[in-house]
Design a protein around this motif. Structure first.
Motif, PDB file in Angstrom:
ATOM      1  N   VAL A  21       9.994 -16.815  94.891  1.00 36.47           N
ATOM      2  CA  VAL A  21      11.130 -17.621  94.460  1.00 36.47           C
ATOM      3  C   VAL A  21      10.832 -19.093  94.654  1.00 36.47           C
ATOM      4  O   VAL A  21      11.104 -19.923  93.807  1.00 36.47           O
ATOM      5  CB  VAL A  21      12.408 -17.210  95.225  1.00 36.47           C
ATOM      6  CG1 VAL A  21      13.549 -18.151  94.900  1.00 36.47           C
ATOM      7  CG2 VAL A  21      12.784 -15.775  94.898  1.00 36.47           C
ATOM      8  N   ALA A  22      10.231 -19.429  95.803  1.00 33.95           N
ATOM      9  CA  ALA A  22       9.901 -20.825  96.073  1.00 33.95           C
ATOM     10  C   ALA A  22       8.896 -21.336  95.044  1.00 33.95           C
ATOM     11  O   ALA A  22       8.996 -22.461  94.584  1.00 33.95           O
ATOM     12  CB  ALA A  22       9.340 -20.972  97.484  1.00 33.95           C
ATOM     13  N   GLY A  23       7.937 -20.482  94.685  1.00 35.90           N
ATOM     14  CA  GLY A  23       6.961 -20.881  93.678  1.00 35.90           C
ATOM     15  C   GLY A  23       7.626 -21.172  92.353  1.00 35.90           C
ATOM     16  O   GLY A  23       7.281 -22.128  91.669  1.00 35.90           O
ATOM     17  N   GLN A  24       8.604 -20.329  91.979  1.00 35.21           N
ATOM     18  CA  GLN A  24       9.330 -20.542  90.729  1.00 35.21           C
ATOM     19  C   GLN A  24      10.093 -21.860  90.772  1.00 35.21           C
ATOM     20  O   GLN A  24      10.134 -22.608  89.794  1.00 35.21           O
ATOM     21  CB  GLN A  24      10.303 -19.375  90.484  1.00 35.21           C
ATOM     22  CG  GLN A  24      11.109 -19.486  89.200  1.00 35.21           C
ATOM     23  CD  GLN A  24      10.267 -19.351  87.954  1.00 35.21           C
ATOM     24  OE1 GLN A  24       9.181 -18.783  87.995  1.00 35.21           O
ATOM     25  NE2 GLN A  24      10.742 -19.886  86.846  1.00 35.21           N
ATOM     26  N   SER A  25      10.695 -22.158  91.936  1.00 33.43           N
ATOM     27  CA  SER A  25      11.477 -23.387  92.046  1.00 33.43           C
ATOM     28  C   SER A  25      10.589 -24.626  92.022  1.00 33.43           C
ATOM     29  O   SER A  25      11.058 -25.724  91.737  1.00 33.43           O
ATOM     30  CB  SER A  25      12.313 -23.368  93.329  1.00 33.43           C
ATOM     31  OG  SER A  25      11.472 -23.419  94.475  1.00 33.43           O
ATOM     32  N   ASP A  28      -3.267 -22.440  80.730  1.00 33.29           N
ATOM     33  CA  ASP A  28      -2.672 -22.064  82.015  1.00 33.29           C
ATOM     34  C   ASP A  28      -1.540 -22.994  82.425  1.00 33.29           C
ATOM     35  O   ASP A  28      -1.068 -22.935  83.565  1.00 33.29           O
ATOM     36  CB  ASP A  28      -3.740 -22.026  83.114  1.00 33.29           C
ATOM     37  CG  ASP A  28      -4.557 -23.316  83.187  1.00 33.29           C
ATOM     38  OD1 ASP A  28      -4.392 -24.185  82.302  1.00 33.29           O
ATOM     39  OD2 ASP A  28      -5.376 -23.453  84.114  1.00 33.29           O
ATOM     40  N   LEU A  29      -1.053 -23.816  81.507  1.00 30.94           N
ATOM     41  CA  LEU A  29       0.030 -24.736  81.849  1.00 30.94           C
ATOM     42  C   LEU A  29       1.305 -23.998  82.231  1.00 30.94           C
ATOM     43  O   LEU A  29       2.136 -24.517  82.983  1.00 30.94           O
ATOM     44  CB  LEU A  29       0.308 -25.686  80.673  1.00 30.94           C
ATOM     45  CG  LEU A  29       1.211 -26.886  80.980  1.00 30.94           C
ATOM     46  CD1 LEU A  29       0.546 -27.845  81.963  1.00 30.94           C
ATOM     47  CD2 LEU A  29       1.594 -27.624  79.692  1.00 30.94           C
ATOM     48  N   HIS A  30       1.468 -22.776  81.723  1.00 37.22           N
ATOM     49  CA  HIS A  30       2.669 -21.997  82.026  1.00 37.22           C
ATOM     50  C   HIS A  30       2.801 -21.685  83.514  1.00 37.22           C
ATOM     51  O   HIS A  30       3.896 -21.373  84.002  1.00 37.22           O
ATOM     52  CB  HIS A  30       2.665 -20.688  81.228  1.00 37.22           C
ATOM     53  CG  HIS A  30       1.560 -19.756  81.605  1.00 37.22           C
ATOM     54  ND1 HIS A  30       1.692 -18.798  82.592  1.00 37.22           N
ATOM     55  CD2 HIS A  30       0.288 -19.647  81.139  1.00 37.22           C
ATOM     56  CE1 HIS A  30       0.552 -18.133  82.711  1.00 37.22           C
ATOM     57  NE2 HIS A  30      -0.318 -18.634  81.835  1.00 37.22           N
ATOM     58  N   THR A  31       1.698 -21.777  84.261  1.00 42.21           N
ATOM     59  CA  THR A  31       1.757 -21.453  85.688  1.00 42.21           C
ATOM     60  C   THR A  31       2.570 -22.479  86.482  1.00 42.21           C
ATOM     61  O   THR A  31       2.999 -22.183  87.605  1.00 42.21           O
ATOM     62  CB  THR A  31       0.345 -21.366  86.292  1.00 42.21           C
ATOM     63  OG1 THR A  31      -0.315 -22.637  86.135  1.00 42.21           O
ATOM     64  CG2 THR A  31      -0.475 -20.285  85.596  1.00 42.21           C
ATOM     65  N   ILE A  32       2.783 -23.670  85.917  1.00 39.97           N
ATOM     66  CA  ILE A  32       3.566 -24.688  86.624  1.00 39.97           C
ATOM     67  C   ILE A  32       4.775 -25.152  85.809  1.00 39.97           C
ATOM     68  O   ILE A  32       5.440 -26.118  86.181  1.00 39.97           O
ATOM     69  CB  ILE A  32       2.702 -25.913  87.013  1.00 39.97           C
ATOM     70  CG1 ILE A  32       2.195 -26.655  85.758  1.00 39.97           C
ATOM     71  CG2 ILE A  32       1.543 -25.504  87.898  1.00 39.97           C
ATOM     72  CD1 ILE A  32       1.598 -28.022  86.060  1.00 39.97           C
ATOM     73  N   THR A  33       5.053 -24.468  84.695  1.00 46.23           N
ATOM     74  CA  THR A  33       6.105 -24.926  83.781  1.00 46.23           C
ATOM     75  C   THR A  33       7.197 -23.875  83.608  1.00 46.23           C
ATOM     76  O   THR A  33       6.910 -22.709  83.335  1.00 46.23           O
ATOM     77  CB  THR A  33       5.519 -25.250  82.394  1.00 46.23           C
ATOM     78  OG1 THR A  33       4.413 -26.146  82.543  1.00 46.23           O
ATOM     79  CG2 THR A  33       6.566 -25.897  81.507  1.00 46.23           C
ATOM     80  N   ASP A  34       8.426 -24.295  83.773  1.00 54.05           N
ATOM     81  CA  ASP A  34       9.585 -23.444  83.514  1.00 54.05           C
ATOM     82  C   ASP A  34      10.231 -23.949  82.225  1.00 54.05           C
ATOM     83  O   ASP A  34      10.985 -24.923  82.238  1.00 54.05           O
ATOM     84  CB  ASP A  34      10.570 -23.520  84.685  1.00 54.05           C
ATOM     85  CG  ASP A  34      11.800 -22.653  84.467  1.00 54.05           C
ATOM     86  OD1 ASP A  34      11.780 -21.797  83.562  1.00 54.05           O
ATOM     87  OD2 ASP A  34      12.798 -22.830  85.210  1.00 54.05           O
ATOM     88  N   LEU A  35       9.893 -23.314  81.103  1.00 51.59           N
ATOM     89  CA  LEU A  35      10.345 -23.774  79.790  1.00 51.59           C
ATOM     90  C   LEU A  35      11.649 -23.088  79.389  1.00 51.59           C
ATOM     91  O   LEU A  35      11.753 -21.864  79.431  1.00 51.59           O
ATOM     92  CB  LEU A  35       9.280 -23.486  78.730  1.00 51.59           C
ATOM     93  CG  LEU A  35       9.684 -23.785  77.284  1.00 51.59           C
ATOM     94  CD1 LEU A  35       9.858 -25.286  77.064  1.00 51.59           C
ATOM     95  CD2 LEU A  35       8.655 -23.205  76.311  1.00 51.59           C
TER      96      LEU A  35
END
Length: 228
Positions: free
Chosen positions: A26-30, A61-68
């Motif tokens: 969860v923290a990673g997602q936030s 691999d940009l999706h690993t740090i992006t919440d679109l």
């Protein structure tokens, strides 16, 4: 120590480990950079951006740090009786609703992006996109029922409550702040905005970032004439 006591302790530590692991997820997602795209179907600039540029998030691999998050409402209007009027007419309203249903049907960002990209590549063949991704019943039930209107009104609320107000589409915010004309720099800006503990994506170190040319878009403005 009894076997019962050992078993209890094992369960306790196992649960603690599971809780810690889940908390870290969860923290990673936030920690992800929150990137919101406010757009409308049948808008040439929105189509260009979605089809040819936004895919960088999932093609790398940009999706690993992006919440679109995709918000299909754009420059539409909502009347007092909750009737929605779209800038490009009824066909846009229909496609916005279908894409809203797709987001609901496939919460996974990669999946609903692929569907929306398919639709915006050729809006006249949207039915083939529905068949291609196997969501015919769910999307048709959503679109033909009350759910699609509820979803669109929800997206209307999100769009119309933007501070500062959006001036045109495509309109993009990064962690709640508008990018304005810098939308073409979204990859670089996401990389710079990420403050999490995970390693930066390889794309952030790519020489492409320093060699790219500025993306030019002819925005569709809020005050442009509505097509009935």
């Amino acid at each position: 120590m009894s076997s019962s006591s050992s078993s209890t302790k094992f369960c306790f530590f196992a649960c603690l480990l599971l809780f810690t692991f889940s908390h870290n997820l969860v923290a990673g997602q936030s920690d992800k950079v929150k990137l919101n795209l406010y757009y409308e179907s049948l808008c040439p600039s929105c189509q260009n951006f979605i089809v040819h540029h936004l895919g960088k998030i999932f093609n790398t691999d940009l999706h690993t740090i992006t919440d679109l998050k995709l918000i299909p409402f754009g420059n539409a209007h909502v009347s007092d009786d909750l009737t929605v009027t779209c800038q490009h007419g009824e066909e846009e309203c229909k496609l916005n609703a279908l894409e809203a249903c797709a987001i609901r049907t496939w919460p996974n960002q990669r999946l609903h992006y692929k569907f929306i990209r398919c639709v915006e590549t050729n809006t006249n063949a949207w039915e083939s996109c529905v068949k291609k991704y196997g969501g015919e019943k769910a999307i048709n039930d959503c679109y033909n029922g009350d759910l699609s209107k509820e979803l669109i009104l929800g997206y209307a609320n999100q769009t119309l409550s933007l501070k500062p107000e959006h001036k045109y589409v495509p309109w993009m915010t990064l962690n709640g702040e508008p990018l304005y004309e810098n939308i073409g720099d979204f990859v670089d800006l996401v990389c710079k905005a990420y403050k999490g503990k995970a390693a930066l994506p390889q794309l952030c170190y790519s020489s492409v970032l320093s060699q790219r040319t500025m993306l030019k878009l002819a925005f569709s403005y809020v005050d442009e004439a509505i097509i009935h």
